[in-house]
Write a protein that holds these residues in place. Structure first.
Motif, PDB file in Angstrom:
ATOM      1  N   THR A  16      -0.337  -5.462  10.718  1.00  0.00           N
ATOM      2  CA  THR A  16       0.943  -5.074  10.112  1.00  0.00           C
ATOM      3  C   THR A  16       0.744  -4.388   8.763  1.00  0.00           C
ATOM      4  O   THR A  16       1.358  -3.349   8.460  1.00  0.00           O
ATOM      5  N   VAL A  17      -0.163  -4.964   7.947  1.00  0.00           N
ATOM      6  CA  VAL A  17      -0.445  -4.363   6.636  1.00  0.00           C
ATOM      7  C   VAL A  17      -1.051  -2.982   6.793  1.00  0.00           C
ATOM      8  O   VAL A  17      -0.682  -2.029   6.093  1.00  0.00           O
ATOM      9  N   LEU A  18      -2.002  -2.820   7.748  1.00  0.00           N
ATOM     10  CA  LEU A  18      -2.645  -1.523   7.964  1.00  0.00           C
ATOM     11  C   LEU A  18      -1.628  -0.471   8.395  1.00  0.00           C
ATOM     12  O   LEU A  18      -1.618   0.657   7.890  1.00  0.00           O
ATOM     13  N   PHE A  19      -0.750  -0.858   9.368  1.00  0.00           N
ATOM     14  CA  PHE A  19       0.276   0.094   9.809  1.00  0.00           C
ATOM     15  C   PHE A  19       1.256   0.420   8.675  1.00  0.00           C
ATOM     16  O   PHE A  19       1.728   1.546   8.551  1.00  0.00           O
ATOM     17  N   GLY A  20       1.549  -0.567   7.848  1.00  0.00           N
ATOM     18  CA  GLY A  20       2.436  -0.317   6.708  1.00  0.00           C
ATOM     19  C   GLY A  20       1.838   0.671   5.720  1.00  0.00           C
ATOM     20  O   GLY A  20       2.519   1.574   5.240  1.00  0.00           O
ATOM     21  N   LEU A  21       0.544   0.488   5.435  1.00  0.00           N
ATOM     22  CA  LEU A  21      -0.144   1.412   4.519  1.00  0.00           C
ATOM     23  C   LEU A  21      -0.191   2.818   5.105  1.00  0.00           C
ATOM     24  O   LEU A  21      -0.018   3.813   4.387  1.00  0.00           O
ATOM     25  N   MET A  22      -0.450   2.904   6.430  1.00  0.00           N
ATOM     26  CA  MET A  22      -0.483   4.223   7.080  1.00  0.00           C
ATOM     27  C   MET A  22       0.888   4.888   7.025  1.00  0.00           C
ATOM     28  O   MET A  22       0.996   6.100   6.795  1.00  0.00           O
ATOM     29  N   VAL A  24       3.259   4.375   4.739  1.00  0.00           N
ATOM     30  CA  VAL A  24       3.496   4.792   3.347  1.00  0.00           C
ATOM     31  C   VAL A  24       2.724   6.069   3.031  1.00  0.00           C
ATOM     32  O   VAL A  24       3.249   6.993   2.388  1.00  0.00           O
ATOM     33  N   ALA A  25       1.461   6.140   3.501  1.00  0.00           N
ATOM     34  CA  ALA A  25       0.656   7.342   3.256  1.00  0.00           C
ATOM     35  C   ALA A  25       1.267   8.567   3.925  1.00  0.00           C
ATOM     36  O   ALA A  25       1.318   9.657   3.336  1.00  0.00           O
ATOM     37  N   TRP A  26       1.770   8.403   5.172  1.00  0.00           N
ATOM     38  CA  TRP A  26       2.387   9.533   5.880  1.00  0.00           C
ATOM     39  C   TRP A  26       3.665   9.984   5.179  1.00  0.00           C
ATOM     40  O   TRP A  26       3.899  11.179   5.012  1.00  0.00           O
ATOM     41  N   LEU A  27       4.478   9.024   4.756  1.00  0.00           N
ATOM     42  CA  LEU A  27       5.719   9.377   4.067  1.00  0.00           C
ATOM     43  C   LEU A  27       5.447  10.062   2.734  1.00  0.00           C
ATOM     44  O   LEU A  27       6.145  11.010   2.355  1.00  0.00           O
ATOM     45  N   LYS A  29       3.022  11.914   2.036  1.00  0.00           N
ATOM     46  CA  LYS A  29       2.590  13.287   2.289  1.00  0.00           C
ATOM     47  C   LYS A  29       3.763  14.175   2.672  1.00  0.00           C
ATOM     48  O   LYS A  29       3.804  15.360   2.334  1.00  0.00           O
ATOM     49  N   GLN A  30       4.745  13.615   3.389  1.00  0.00           N
ATOM     50  CA  GLN A  30       5.885  14.397   3.840  1.00  0.00           C
ATOM     51  C   GLN A  30       6.926  14.605   2.747  1.00  0.00           C
ATOM     52  O   GLN A  30       7.579  15.639   2.688  1.00  0.00           O
ATOM     53  N   LEU A  31       7.080  13.619   1.885  1.00  0.00           N
ATOM     54  CA  LEU A  31       8.121  13.669   0.853  1.00  0.00           C
ATOM     55  C   LEU A  31       7.492  13.899  -0.511  1.00  0.00           C
ATOM     56  O   LEU A  31       6.531  13.229  -0.879  1.00  0.00           O
ATOM     57  N   PHE A  32       8.031  14.884  -1.245  1.00  0.00           N
ATOM     58  CA  PHE A  32       7.547  15.165  -2.597  1.00  0.00           C
ATOM     59  C   PHE A  32       8.617  14.724  -3.586  1.00  0.00           C
ATOM     60  O   PHE A  32       9.766  15.145  -3.509  1.00  0.00           O
ATOM     61  N   PHE A  33       8.250  13.833  -4.461  1.00  0.00           N
ATOM     62  CA  PHE A  33       9.204  13.424  -5.485  1.00  0.00           C
ATOM     63  C   PHE A  33       8.438  13.016  -6.734  1.00  0.00           C
ATOM     64  O   PHE A  33       7.253  12.671  -6.696  1.00  0.00           O
ATOM     65  N   ARG A  34       9.137  13.118  -7.856  1.00  0.00           N
ATOM     66  CA  ARG A  34       8.544  12.713  -9.120  1.00  0.00           C
ATOM     67  C   ARG A  34       9.673  12.273 -10.034  1.00  0.00           C
ATOM     68  O   ARG A  34      10.725  12.926 -10.082  1.00  0.00           O
TER      69      ARG A  34
END
Length: 564
Positions: A16-22, A24-27, A29-34
């Motif tokens: 579950t933690v691994l899929f959660g980290l993956m 978050v990493a995908w999101l 990359k897709q979303l740019f915010f600052r």
């Protein structure tokens, strides 16, 4: 059995933690915010810029050449450029791409071709001198430039601002402040299908085409620039965004004044360069002395109605440019630079987009401007003014080349900060209210007595827009606009002209980007030099003390837990 269940639960948790980290990493990359936490919002684009970038309908490609082995200052500018382009790309999406290129990564042939390509846009490598560890001066070259490609058009951008009166840190800060304006202004130029039209007025002894060719060339990058007389058609100026009246020397007819008036009333923008006193440096070169007399161009009543009075005076300023004088009248001429008090170096307002972060503007026999009509629906802003030590001379003014030998007396220069350029914005009254319209005009529209919201700029020095022209063997040689032959300095006349016209045409708030201010946070060099030893000892001792403290706390914790 319990051990198996526990092991299975741990495995599920790990997956579950691994899929959660993956995820978050995908999101990410897709979303740019600052989140911009700076007080001046230096990383936040204006709404005008965001909307423009979102509406791009063709691919935009940017090449930035500020890359490689850079010193800290240019590295900061390079990083700021990259961050700004990332912000712009986030709004434009797939319609924008950019790349940073290191010229030193190319072989000598490719680098030569790159330098030649940049030279086509007036860009040359910038020399940088730094001290090496052994004390030697190391020379390198940087390319603080960018090329923007849009369809079949290309525009070059100079990312570096280099004002002689500012320090290196200040110029760097100004360059970073200007990034959003420079980039979006280039994008806007490239994506515009039609260029707006502006016009230089003729028919009243205005400066001819050669006299303003430098300003014309600079403005041609943004506008279609025409020249012509008014004639009998009252709506002849309708299609022009700005009309420029550049140093008239003969009176305006009532018909021409009426056409200008109705052009302003219908939302047109006017830019006047007026010499109220008729005197030039060319006349002094022909005779040792001359007299400056009133230059009546029949615009006084009209400008007065609009809230402006150009005074028939000439100012002298201790902060002045130089001219070349022949120090050897007999024999071979020997030209030497000498201060010329009639060539004031005018300071600019740092609170207005037209004049913010430009160099001093060089004038010649400048006059002054007063504002009148306090009940007008106008806002006013001084753009150019003289220095603290200014002298004002009323007409008739006696001027001699021998004045270069006269030492200025402080008691004579007691008229500080005289206004030389002024902009007004708002609702203007017509000068032809309760007056009969001139005969002989072809009118397609009814008379308008009060203007829409519009802008009017007046400069009490016609030579600010004039470039020097030398003739050699009947061939004209054009000197750069704002160039001081005596000192070899290039002043900000051209930037002032371009910014003035851009601001007059600007209805969308683009020029407000030039007014952006980023706080320059510099280290206190005095405190830094005085406290150097303390900081060195702190950097050495603090890590050791932290390790000792951590070890002591850990030992104490183990003793408390396992001591028994």
């Amino acid at each position: 059995m319990n051990k198996r269940i526990q092991h299975s639960n741990k495995l599920v948790q790990l997956v579950t933690v691994l899929f959660g980290l993956m995820a978050v990493a995908w999101l990410s990359k897709q979303l740019f915010f600052r989140v911009d936490l700076t007080s001046e919002k230096r990383y936040t684009l204006t709404e005008t810029t965001r909307q423009f970038m979102q509406e791009l309908d063709s691919d935009l490609y940017v090449k930035v050449y500020l890359e490689g082995q850079l010193n800290s200052g240019f590295r900061q500018l390079s990083n700021a450029s990259r961050e700004m382009l990332e912000e712009l790309k986030a709004e434009a999406g797939h319609n924008m791409q950019f790349v940073f290129i290191n010229p030193d990564d190319h072989n000598s042939k490719e680098k030569k071709a790159l330098i030649e390509e940049l030279a086509e846009y007036g860009f040359e490598p910038q020399n940088v001198f730094e001290s090496g560890e052994d004390g030697r001066q190391i020379q390198s070259y940087v390319f603080p430039y960018a090329l923007v490609y849009y369809e079949d058009r290309i525009v070059g951008i100079d990312l570096l601002e280099n004002l002689p009166s500012r320090s290196g840190a200040e110029n760097l800060n100004i360059s970073i402040e200007s990034l959003e304006y420079k980039l979006t202004e280039a994008f806007k130029r490239l994506s515009s299908e039609e260029r707006p039209k502006i016009a230089f007025l003729e028919g009243h002894g205005e400066l001819d085409e050669l006299d303003v060719i430098e300003a014309t060339d600079a403005l041609s990058a943004f506008y279609q620039v025409d020249r012509g007389k008014i004639g009998n058609d009252a709506s002849i100026l309708e299609s022009y965004e700005v009309v420029i009246v550049a140093k008239p020397s003969t009176p305006f007819s009532e018909k021409d004044k009426y056409v200008l008036d109705q052009y302003l009333m219908n939302g047109g923008r006017l830019l006047f360069f007026i010499d109220a006193v008729n005197v030039t440096l060319d006349s002094l070169r022909r005779t040792p002395q001359t007299i400056g007399l009133y230059n009546d161009v029949n615009l006084d009543d009209q400008l007065f109605k609009y809230g402006v009075r150009v005074n028939p005076v000439v100012i002298e300023d201790v902060q002045a440019g130089r001219i070349l004088m022949n120090a050897r009248p007999q024999g071979q001429p020997q030209l030497v630079p000498v201060p010329w008090l009639y060539s004031p170096l005018l300071s600019s307002s740092q609170n207005h987009p037209v004049t913010r972060n430009i160099n001093l503007v060089r004038g010649s026999f400048a006059g002054t401007i007063d504002t009148v009509g306090g009940n007008l629906q106008l806002s006013r802003q001084v753009l150019l003014r003289s220095s603290q030590f200014t002298k004002v001379s009323q007409i008739p003014v006696f001027i001699s080349m021998a004045d270069v030998n006269r030492q200025p007396k402080q008691e004579e220069f007691q008229s500080p900060h005289q206004t030389v350029a002024l902009i007004q914005e708002g609702i203007f009254p017509s000068v032809f209210v309760n007056r009969q319209a001139p005969q002989g005009l072809v009118q397609s529209k009814s008379f308008v007595s009060e203007s829409k919201f519009t802008r009017l700029m007046v400069v009490a020095d016609g030579d600010i827009i004039r470039n020097e022209v030398r003739f050699k063997d009947s061939n004209p040689q054009i000197l750069p606009l704002g160039f001081d032959e005596g000192s070899g300095q290039q002043y900000g006349n051209k930037d002032f002209i371009v910014n003035a016209v851009n601001y007059l045409c600007d209805d969308d708030g683009w020029m407000q980007l030039r007014g952006r201010h980023l706080t320059l946070r510099l280290l206190d060099k005095q405190n830094l030099s005085e406290g150097t030893a303390w900081w060195k000892w702190l950097n050495v001792a603090l890590p050791v003390l932290l390790v000792i403290l951590g070890s002591a706390l850990f030992t104490y914790w183990r003793f408390r837990r396992f001591g028994r």
